[in-house]
Design a protein around this motif. Structure first.
Motif, PDB file in Angstrom:
ATOM      1  N   GLU A 149     -11.174   9.490 -10.520  1.00 22.66           N
ATOM      2  CA  GLU A 149     -11.007   9.020  -9.143  1.00 22.66           C
ATOM      3  C   GLU A 149     -11.357   7.545  -8.995  1.00 22.66           C
ATOM      4  O   GLU A 149     -10.698   6.809  -8.261  1.00 22.66           O
ATOM      5  CB  GLU A 149     -11.886   9.858  -8.210  1.00 22.66           C
ATOM      6  CG  GLU A 149     -11.758   9.473  -6.750  1.00 22.66           C
ATOM      7  CD  GLU A 149     -12.654  10.307  -5.856  1.00 22.66           C
ATOM      8  OE1 GLU A 149     -12.726  10.018  -4.658  1.00 22.66           O
ATOM      9  OE2 GLU A 149     -13.290  11.258  -6.375  1.00 22.66           O
ATOM     10  N   ASN A 150     -12.400   7.088  -9.714  1.00 27.29           N
ATOM     11  CA  ASN A 150     -12.851   5.705  -9.598  1.00 27.29           C
ATOM     12  C   ASN A 150     -12.490   4.841 -10.805  1.00 27.29           C
ATOM     13  O   ASN A 150     -12.879   3.674 -10.854  1.00 27.29           O
ATOM     14  CB  ASN A 150     -14.374   5.661  -9.426  1.00 27.29           C
ATOM     15  CG  ASN A 150     -14.825   6.250  -8.110  1.00 27.29           C
ATOM     16  OD1 ASN A 150     -14.083   6.256  -7.134  1.00 27.29           O
ATOM     17  ND2 ASN A 150     -16.036   6.761  -8.073  1.00 27.29           N
ATOM     18  N   ARG A 202     -15.864   1.173  -8.651  1.00 29.09           N
ATOM     19  CA  ARG A 202     -14.473   1.302  -9.071  1.00 29.09           C
ATOM     20  C   ARG A 202     -14.336   0.486 -10.345  1.00 29.09           C
ATOM     21  O   ARG A 202     -14.611  -0.710 -10.357  1.00 29.09           O
ATOM     22  CB  ARG A 202     -13.519   0.810  -7.984  1.00 29.09           C
ATOM     23  CG  ARG A 202     -13.586   1.649  -6.719  1.00 29.09           C
ATOM     24  CD  ARG A 202     -12.457   1.319  -5.765  1.00 29.09           C
ATOM     25  NE  ARG A 202     -11.165   1.683  -6.316  1.00 29.09           N
ATOM     26  CZ  ARG A 202     -10.653   2.916  -6.309  1.00 29.09           C
ATOM     27  NH1 ARG A 202     -11.347   3.915  -5.780  1.00 29.09           N
ATOM     28  NH2 ARG A 202      -9.475   3.157  -6.813  1.00 29.09           N
ATOM     29  N   ASP A 257      -3.475   5.690 -13.640  1.00 33.78           N
ATOM     30  CA  ASP A 257      -4.450   6.500 -12.928  1.00 33.78           C
ATOM     31  C   ASP A 257      -4.224   7.973 -13.276  1.00 33.78           C
ATOM     32  O   ASP A 257      -3.467   8.303 -14.190  1.00 33.78           O
ATOM     33  CB  ASP A 257      -4.364   6.254 -11.419  1.00 33.78           C
ATOM     34  CG  ASP A 257      -2.964   6.490 -10.861  1.00 33.78           C
ATOM     35  OD1 ASP A 257      -2.101   7.062 -11.585  1.00 33.78           O
ATOM     36  OD2 ASP A 257      -2.716   6.120  -9.697  1.00 33.78           O
ATOM     37  N   GLY A 303     -19.232   4.977 -12.979  1.00 37.26           N
ATOM     38  CA  GLY A 303     -17.910   5.236 -12.423  1.00 37.26           C
ATOM     39  C   GLY A 303     -17.702   6.619 -11.863  1.00 37.26           C
ATOM     40  O   GLY A 303     -16.611   6.935 -11.398  1.00 37.26           O
ATOM     41  N   ARG A 305     -17.896  -3.937  -5.520  1.00 39.47           N
ATOM     42  CA  ARG A 305     -17.977  -2.572  -6.032  1.00 39.47           C
ATOM     43  C   ARG A 305     -16.884  -2.297  -7.068  1.00 39.47           C
ATOM     44  O   ARG A 305     -16.656  -1.154  -7.442  1.00 39.47           O
ATOM     45  CB  ARG A 305     -17.887  -1.556  -4.887  1.00 39.47           C
ATOM     46  CG  ARG A 305     -19.074  -1.630  -3.918  1.00 39.47           C
ATOM     47  CD  ARG A 305     -19.359  -0.289  -3.307  1.00 39.47           C
ATOM     48  NE  ARG A 305     -19.705   0.711  -4.311  1.00 39.47           N
ATOM     49  CZ  ARG A 305     -20.917   0.856  -4.858  1.00 39.47           C
ATOM     50  NH1 ARG A 305     -21.892   0.041  -4.507  1.00 39.47           N
ATOM     51  NH2 ARG A 305     -21.155   1.791  -5.756  1.00 39.47           N
ATOM     52  N   LYS A 306     -16.229  -3.356  -7.531  1.00 37.47           N
ATOM     53  CA  LYS A 306     -15.187  -3.192  -8.542  1.00 37.47           C
ATOM     54  C   LYS A 306     -15.584  -3.955  -9.808  1.00 37.47           C
ATOM     55  O   LYS A 306     -15.861  -5.147  -9.777  1.00 37.47           O
ATOM     56  CB  LYS A 306     -13.844  -3.694  -8.015  1.00 37.47           C
ATOM     57  CG  LYS A 306     -12.685  -3.413  -8.968  1.00 37.47           C
ATOM     58  CD  LYS A 306     -11.376  -3.947  -8.428  1.00 37.47           C
ATOM     59  CE  LYS A 306     -10.872  -3.132  -7.255  1.00 37.47           C
ATOM     60  NZ  LYS A 306      -9.506  -3.583  -6.840  1.00 37.47           N
TER      61      LYS A 306
END
Length: 287
Positions: free
Chosen positions: A154-155, A138, A170, A131, A6-7
């Motif tokens: 956030e992601n 992520r 971030d 995203g 998931r990244k």
């Protein structure tokens, strides 16, 4: 789908090549006598970035040789960049691009050149498509191009690779360093200007003033709509006289979802075999 799958790691290819080409301490030649320091640095840095991020999906995107669509807004956009067709091969990062492509092929890492838009736009398209929301991927964007700050959420984060001094930017980073929210970055940058892209800002407006204005008004459009509320005459004048240019600058900086998704994330899966930089260079005949 597990956590790694998931990244998604999206690498700004030319940005990394230029950083490595000009950042290596000396000219390094390969087995055939050609310079390879840019390729060596690129492969080494990319493998370190991948192993730091641990993504399940990777793509390296390069700008193709096509007319920049932002030139329709401003002919002098990026007009201060060198003309590399006039640069000697030994001083030209693009001379090592074929070897970089061969190295990526050898590693099996998905990569391509843009066909119409800039790399920034194609990366932005992935962010907007995949995203956002709690179920989104992520996404880590590897680049020193600060325009990507506007995509942070956030992601979504931006990795600025610098060896042991690498920073993962971030939402908290943008708030702390710039005093704004990531989604305000294009508005903020329109006010301050961007010398790297030949974009002028508002006369007399620096980073601190721009950040304060964003905190007060929220966006460039709200600032322009309420400029008469400002107590400083010179600032009101700068915003009034530069209104058209400021809106154009915003459109130049703003990244949206207009670029196509060239490959779906499921097509970008990659697993690290543990190969070293030297093994890659030997595999493509450079060492």
């Amino acid at each position: 789908m597990d956590k790694a799958d998931r990244k998604l790691l999206l690498v700004d290819g030319h940005n990394l090549l230029f950083q490595m080409f000009y950042g290596m301490p000396a000219r390094i030649v390969g087995r055939d006598g050609r310079a390879i320091q840019g390729t060596l640095g690129f492969v080494g840095a990319l493998l370190k970035i991948i192993r730091r991020v641990s993504p399940g999906q990777v793509a390296v995107i390069f700008d193709g040789e096509h007319e920049n669509p932002r030139k329709e807004l401003a002919q002098d956009y990026k007009g201060n960049r060198p003309d590399y067709s006039q640069v000697a091969e030994e001083d030209n990062p693009f001379s090592q691009l074929p070897d970089v492509y061969r190295a990526l092929d050898y590693l099996g890492i998905p990569h391509w050149e843009t066909q119409k838009y800039e790399t920034d736009d194609e990366i932005a398209a992935y962010v907007y498509a995949y995203g956002n929301g709690p179920e989104g991927l992520r996404i880590v964007i590897s680049s020193f191009d600060s325009d990507f700050f506007q995509l942070i959420g956030e992601n979504v984060s931006v990795l600025r690779y610098r060896g042991e001094k690498t920073v993962l930017c971030d939402v908290a980073y943008i708030r702390d360093k710039l005093g704004i929210e990531p989604w305000q970055y294009a508005d903020y940058k329109a006010l301050t200007g961007d010398k790297a892209d030949n974009i002028a800002g508002a006369v007399g407006v620096g980073p601190k003033t721009a950040a304060a204005l964003m905190r007060q008004f929220g966006s460039l459009e709200e600032l322009l709509a309420h400029r008469e509320e400002l107590s400083k005459p010179s600032l009101r004048k700068a915003l009034t006289e530069g209104e058209e240019d400021l809106r154009r600058s915003y459109r130049l900086i703003r990244l949206d979802a207009r670029a196509p998704i060239m490959r779906q994330p499921r097509e970008l899966g990659w697993r690290d075999s543990g190969m070293t930089t030297v093994e890659v260079l030997r595999g493509i005949g450079l060492r």
